[in-house]
Design an enzyme around this catalytic site. Structure first.
Site, PDB file in Angstrom:
ATOM      1  N   ASP A  92       3.237   3.408  -6.364  1.00 46.24           N
ATOM      2  CA  ASP A  92       4.123   2.287  -6.646  1.00 46.24           C
ATOM      3  C   ASP A  92       3.387   0.984  -6.347  1.00 46.24           C
ATOM      4  O   ASP A  92       2.507   0.938  -5.479  1.00 46.24           O
ATOM      5  CB  ASP A  92       5.352   2.336  -5.749  1.00 46.24           C
ATOM      6  CG  ASP A  92       6.403   3.343  -6.202  1.00 46.24           C
ATOM      7  OD1 ASP A  92       6.081   4.207  -7.037  1.00 46.24           O
ATOM      8  OD2 ASP A  92       7.542   3.273  -5.709  1.00 46.24           O
ATOM      9  N   HIS A 148      -0.667   9.501  -5.073  1.00 46.21           N
ATOM     10  CA  HIS A 148      -0.605  10.798  -5.737  1.00 46.21           C
ATOM     11  C   HIS A 148      -1.723  10.937  -6.770  1.00 46.21           C
ATOM     12  O   HIS A 148      -2.349   9.963  -7.173  1.00 46.21           O
ATOM     13  CB  HIS A 148       0.763  10.972  -6.403  1.00 46.21           C
ATOM     14  CG  HIS A 148       1.901  11.050  -5.421  1.00 46.21           C
ATOM     15  ND1 HIS A 148       2.643  12.190  -5.240  1.00 46.21           N
ATOM     16  CD2 HIS A 148       2.412  10.125  -4.567  1.00 46.21           C
ATOM     17  CE1 HIS A 148       3.566  11.973  -4.317  1.00 46.21           C
ATOM     18  NE2 HIS A 148       3.449  10.723  -3.897  1.00 46.21           N
ATOM     19  N   SER A 254      -1.622  -1.455   1.108  1.00 49.01           N
ATOM     20  CA  SER A 254      -2.980  -1.759   0.703  1.00 49.01           C
ATOM     21  C   SER A 254      -3.169  -1.553  -0.788  1.00 49.01           C
ATOM     22  O   SER A 254      -2.282  -1.882  -1.582  1.00 49.01           O
ATOM     23  CB  SER A 254      -3.980  -0.918   1.497  1.00 49.01           C
ATOM     24  OG  SER A 254      -5.266  -1.444   1.343  1.00 49.01           O
TER      25      SER A 254
END
Length: 301
Positions: A92, A148, A254
């Site tokens: 995201d 992911h 980050s």
């Protein structure tokens, strides 16, 4: 030039690692969780409706809250188009930059580039990505902070690269040369059916740590004097992760950077700098399937 030096020098004056480690200890402590979590959730407008546990104060400490799991259906994985394999967004956040890898390397911000070799801390590893493509995703404080797999892969190499801990927001990206290649980071190199893929998890100011699903907490490294390389090619069983599977997570926000080799991936034309993204959405499509690198074929040879 003056403003660029001001950004760099002001952040350099801050005790980056000491501050980050202090924040990390507070985030691990259950003692301070209520005021810390309440302030953070209100300050950044954290949406808890997607989380498996929606009560912020049910988490044992701030880090558990920050790296919270989502409901199983919160991030559906994109399908390909026709026979083209989908390449999934790893996290995201928002696209910082994406595009082709040129002789200048990766685009960091307008007018600023850095080389693949500097990012990976290896000239040899960088050669596999000549004329390939990349995407950089910035995770803001409110975002879901697990990273992911863009597509299925087998882990070859993990490298801990010590470095600075500058902020990685857009202002700093525009003001600090080679930002992502000078910050502390974790480089993960995979074999995939499309050839080589790199996923780089970049540390930043007050990022208390980076963790992977196969090695646990990796950053900060115990030895910050040199690059630490771990070879997974002979590990039995191998570390194999499916498309969309969790790779790792950040303890505070980050940046994640993904790299692909020549002709492997066509990035989505609908994405550009500052495009908001979610993990699992379509980042691009496979250009071809490299049979020589196919994981299934590797297992039978």
């Amino acid at each position: 030039m003056g403003s660029e030096m001001c950004i760099r020098d002001s952040q350099k004056l801050v005790p980056q690692h000491l501050l980050s480690r202090i924040v990390g200890r507070v985030a691990e402590s259950g003692r301070f969780k209520k005021p810390f979590i309440n302030w953070f959730a209100a300050r950044y407008g954290v949406d808890m409706s997607e989380a498996q546990e929606q009560d912020p104060l049910a988490y044992g400490n701030f880090n558990a809250f920050f790296t919270r799991a989502l409901k199983p259906d919160a991030r559906p994985l994109a399908d390909g188009i026709g026979d083209a394999l989908p390449i999934l967004c790893p996290a995201d956040g928002a696209i910082s930059q994406l595009g082709d890898l040129t002789e200048k390397g990766l685009l960091q911000a307008k007018g600023r580039h850095y080389t693949v070799a500097d990012l990976l801390a290896s000239e040899n590893d960088a050669a596999a990505f000549d004329d390939g493509c990349f995407a950089t995703v910035y995770l803001s404080p409110k975002d879901y902070h697990r990273v992911h797999m863009p597509l299925a892969g087998r882990l070859k190499i993990m490298s801990y690269v010590p470095g600075d801990l500058y902020s990685v927001n857009q202002q700093t990206a525009e003001g600090v040369p080679n930002l992502f290649a000078r910050n502390e980071r974790l480089v993960c190199l995979f074999d995939t059916e499309l050839g080589p893929m790199a996923v780089v998890l970049v540390g930043a100011m007050i990022v208390a740590g980076i963790e992977t699903v196969w090695a646990g907490r990796v950053c900060p490294g115990r030895d910050r004097s040199q690059v630490q390389v771990t070879d997974y090619t002979t590990l039995v069983p191998a570390v194999e992760l499916a498309a969309g599977a969790e790779l790792g997570r950040f303890y505070l926000g980050s940046t994640a950077i993904v790299l692909f080799g020549l002709g492997a991936v066509e990035l989505s034309g609908g994405l550009s700098a500052e495009s908001p993204v979610r993990m699992g959405q379509l980042l691009g499509l496979a250009q071809h399937t490299n049979k020589a690198e196919n994981l299934g074929e590797q297992e039978t040879t």
